[in-house]
Design a protein around this motif. Structure first.
Motif, PDB file in Angstrom:
ATOM      1  N   ARG A 135     -16.521  10.640  21.779  1.00  0.00           N
ATOM      2  CA  ARG A 135     -17.065  10.763  20.419  1.00  0.00           C
ATOM      3  C   ARG A 135     -16.397  11.900  19.660  1.00  0.00           C
ATOM      4  N   SER A 136     -16.161  12.998  20.352  1.00  0.00           N
ATOM      5  CA  SER A 136     -15.541  14.151  19.694  1.00  0.00           C
ATOM      6  C   SER A 136     -14.091  13.885  19.308  1.00  0.00           C
ATOM      7  N   GLN A 137     -13.450  12.961  20.002  1.00  0.00           N
ATOM      8  CA  GLN A 137     -12.049  12.650  19.722  1.00  0.00           C
ATOM      9  C   GLN A 137     -11.874  11.638  18.595  1.00  0.00           C
ATOM     10  N   MET A 138     -12.935  10.931  18.233  1.00  0.00           N
ATOM     11  CA  MET A 138     -12.806   9.854  17.262  1.00  0.00           C
ATOM     12  C   MET A 138     -12.278  10.299  15.895  1.00  0.00           C
ATOM     13  N   PRO A 139     -12.770  11.393  15.308  1.00  0.00           N
ATOM     14  CA  PRO A 139     -12.240  11.791  13.990  1.00  0.00           C
ATOM     15  C   PRO A 139     -10.748  12.112  14.028  1.00  0.00           C
ATOM     16  N   VAL A 140     -10.295  12.748  15.101  1.00  0.00           N
ATOM     17  CA  VAL A 140      -8.872  13.084  15.208  1.00  0.00           C
ATOM     18  C   VAL A 140      -8.046  11.820  15.363  1.00  0.00           C
ATOM     19  N   LYS A 141      -8.515  10.911  16.200  1.00  0.00           N
ATOM     20  CA  LYS A 141      -7.778   9.658  16.386  1.00  0.00           C
ATOM     21  C   LYS A 141      -7.742   8.837  15.094  1.00  0.00           C
ATOM     22  N   ARG A 142      -8.817   8.860  14.342  1.00  0.00           N
ATOM     23  CA  ARG A 142      -8.815   8.130  13.069  1.00  0.00           C
ATOM     24  C   ARG A 142      -7.832   8.772  12.092  1.00  0.00           C
ATOM     25  N   THR A 146      -1.241  -3.160  14.891  1.00  0.00           N
ATOM     26  CA  THR A 146      -1.478  -2.984  13.458  1.00  0.00           C
ATOM     27  C   THR A 146      -2.296  -4.132  12.894  1.00  0.00           C
ATOM     28  N   HIS A 147      -2.012  -5.359  13.321  1.00  0.00           N
ATOM     29  CA  HIS A 147      -2.681  -6.506  12.699  1.00  0.00           C
ATOM     30  C   HIS A 147      -4.150  -6.634  13.113  1.00  0.00           C
ATOM     31  N   VAL A 148      -4.578  -5.841  14.085  1.00  0.00           N
ATOM     32  CA  VAL A 148      -5.998  -5.812  14.455  1.00  0.00           C
ATOM     33  C   VAL A 148      -6.616  -4.436  14.217  1.00  0.00           C
ATOM     34  N   ALA A 149      -5.933  -3.617  13.419  1.00  0.00           N
ATOM     35  CA  ALA A 149      -6.441  -2.263  13.160  1.00  0.00           C
ATOM     36  C   ALA A 149      -7.787  -2.288  12.446  1.00  0.00           C
ATOM     37  N   ASP A 150      -8.047  -3.369  11.697  1.00  0.00           N
ATOM     38  CA  ASP A 150      -9.343  -3.467  11.022  1.00  0.00           C
ATOM     39  C   ASP A 150     -10.488  -3.558  12.022  1.00  0.00           C
ATOM     40  N   GLU A 151     -10.200  -4.011  13.245  1.00  0.00           N
ATOM     41  CA  GLU A 151     -11.231  -4.072  14.277  1.00  0.00           C
ATOM     42  C   GLU A 151     -11.640  -2.676  14.740  1.00  0.00           C
ATOM     43  N   ALA A 152     -10.830  -1.693  14.393  1.00  0.00           N
ATOM     44  CA  ALA A 152     -11.169  -0.301  14.675  1.00  0.00           C
ATOM     45  C   ALA A 152     -11.593   0.418  13.392  1.00  0.00           C
ATOM     46  N   ASP A 153     -11.940  -0.377  12.372  1.00  0.00           N
ATOM     47  CA  ASP A 153     -12.423   0.133  11.088  1.00  0.00           C
ATOM     48  C   ASP A 153     -11.368   0.898  10.295  1.00  0.00           C
ATOM     49  N   PHE A 154     -10.096   0.551  10.481  1.00  0.00           N
ATOM     50  CA  PHE A 154      -9.057   1.068   9.599  1.00  0.00           C
ATOM     51  C   PHE A 154      -8.962   0.136   8.395  1.00  0.00           C
ATOM     52  N   ASP A 155      -8.868   0.708   7.217  1.00  0.00           N
ATOM     53  CA  ASP A 155      -8.809  -0.074   5.981  1.00  0.00           C
ATOM     54  C   ASP A 155      -7.351  -0.397   5.664  1.00  0.00           C
ATOM     55  N   LEU A 156      -6.905  -1.575   6.075  1.00  0.00           N
ATOM     56  CA  LEU A 156      -5.513  -1.952   5.868  1.00  0.00           C
ATOM     57  C   LEU A 156      -5.182  -2.183   4.404  1.00  0.00           C
ATOM     58  N   ALA A 157      -6.189  -2.376   3.561  1.00  0.00           N
ATOM     59  CA  ALA A 157      -5.937  -2.550   2.130  1.00  0.00           C
ATOM     60  C   ALA A 157      -5.283  -1.308   1.522  1.00  0.00           C
ATOM     61  N   LEU A 158      -5.405  -0.191   2.190  1.00  0.00           N
ATOM     62  CA  LEU A 158      -4.775   1.044   1.711  1.00  0.00           C
ATOM     63  C   LEU A 158      -3.263   1.023   1.915  1.00  0.00           C
ATOM     64  N   GLN A 218       4.220   3.906  20.912  1.00  0.00           N
ATOM     65  CA  GLN A 218       3.442   4.260  22.096  1.00  0.00           C
ATOM     66  C   GLN A 218       2.921   5.689  22.070  1.00  0.00           C
ATOM     67  N   TYR A 219       3.534   6.537  21.265  1.00  0.00           N
ATOM     68  CA  TYR A 219       3.139   7.954  21.247  1.00  0.00           C
ATOM     69  C   TYR A 219       2.232   8.291  20.061  1.00  0.00           C
ATOM     70  N   ASN A 220       2.484   7.700  18.887  1.00  0.00           N
ATOM     71  CA  ASN A 220       1.753   8.062  17.675  1.00  0.00           C
ATOM     72  C   ASN A 220       0.804   6.987  17.164  1.00  0.00           C
ATOM     73  N   LEU A 242      -5.129  10.541  12.824  1.00  0.00           N
ATOM     74  CA  LEU A 242      -3.777  10.281  13.289  1.00  0.00           C
ATOM     75  C   LEU A 242      -3.400   8.801  13.128  1.00  0.00           C
ATOM     76  N   GLY A 243      -4.368   7.917  13.318  1.00  0.00           N
ATOM     77  CA  GLY A 243      -4.103   6.499  13.109  1.00  0.00           C
ATOM     78  C   GLY A 243      -3.768   6.198  11.662  1.00  0.00           C
ATOM     79  N   ASN A 244      -4.505   6.798  10.730  1.00  0.00           N
ATOM     80  CA  ASN A 244      -4.208   6.601   9.318  1.00  0.00           C
ATOM     81  C   ASN A 244      -2.866   7.223   8.933  1.00  0.00           C
ATOM     82  N   GLU A 245      -2.524   8.330   9.547  1.00  0.00           N
ATOM     83  CA  GLU A 245      -1.216   8.930   9.281  1.00  0.00           C
ATOM     84  C   GLU A 245      -0.095   8.018   9.771  1.00  0.00           C
ATOM     85  N   ALA A 246      -0.309   7.362  10.905  1.00  0.00           N
ATOM     86  CA  ALA A 246       0.688   6.423  11.417  1.00  0.00           C
ATOM     87  C   ALA A 246       0.847   5.238  10.465  1.00  0.00           C
ATOM     88  N   LEU A 247      -0.269   4.692   9.999  1.00  0.00           N
ATOM     89  CA  LEU A 247      -0.213   3.570   9.068  1.00  0.00           C
ATOM     90  C   LEU A 247       0.444   3.973   7.751  1.00  0.00           C
TER      91      LEU A 247
END
Length: 202
Positions: free
Chosen positions: A125-132, A168-180, A98-100, A134-139
């Protein structure tokens, strides 16, 4: 029990998934968050003054916050480890989710899928790069943790897995590359083949 929900929400899904695994029937009541149905005076007065879902109703009592609702539904089941340390470690991953995890992956999914890139505010829009980032760091943290283990806590599926799986199983809907994250993919596949599993759109 009654689940007040928006069915495509990962936070609502995790409560349904928990209930499916432990065999607890839920009556489902749907609200369209895009139409503000959780912000009406009636909802705020009778379901959740915070204007958010999911909310689990048991009789006349209402429990907000998805991971708290999951814990309530799973009480006494194998989804909550008997070992004291493992039980606390399960909570650690649920708090971390819930936090990260959720504030980054789920938020980007909501912005891109439901709000739409053209309708985002300048602040969003300005927050999107940071959230991406942090999201990749979580994954990546999840992938590293799963390198030497099949489940997040102990040797069996727990609420930690269910709560992390939901977004996590829908992270690709936010354009996260789960193949990584191959260990995450294998973990998701294990969850989806567990008895009692139900998909998001069930």
């Amino acid at each position: 029990m009654i689940l007040h929900e928006f069915s495509l929400s990962g936070n609502c899904y995790k409560v349904r998934l928990t209930a499916a695994h432990v065999g607890v029937p839920l009556e489902r009541r749907e609200y369209d968050i895009m139409k503000g149905e959780t912000r009406t005076p009636e909802f705020l007065a009778s379901v959740n003054g915070n204007g958010r879902i999911p909310v689990l109703q048991d009789g006349e009592r209402f429990l907000a916050e998805s991971n708290a609702a999951c814990f309530y539904v799973a009480e006494g089941s194998p989804l909550i480890p008997a070992d004291r340390f493992e039980r606390a470690d399960m909570l650690h991953w649920m708090f971390w989710e819930q936090y990260n995890h959720e504030p980054n992956i789920a938020t980007l999914r909501f912005w891109l899928d439901w709000v739409g890139i053209d309708r985002l505010t300048d602040l969003q829009r300005s927050q999107m790069p940071v959230k991406r980032k942090l999201g990749n760091e979580a994954l990546q943290l999840m992938d590293s943790h799963l390198k030497v283990r099949e489940w997040f806590v102990g040797d069996a599926l727990s609420l930690a897995d269910i709560c992390l799986f939901a977004y996590t199983h829908v992270a690709d809907e936010a354009d996260f590359d789960l193949a990584l994250y191959p260990n995450v993919i294998e973990w998701m596949e294990r969850i989806m083949t567990q008895p009692g599993h139900v998909p998001l759109d069930a």
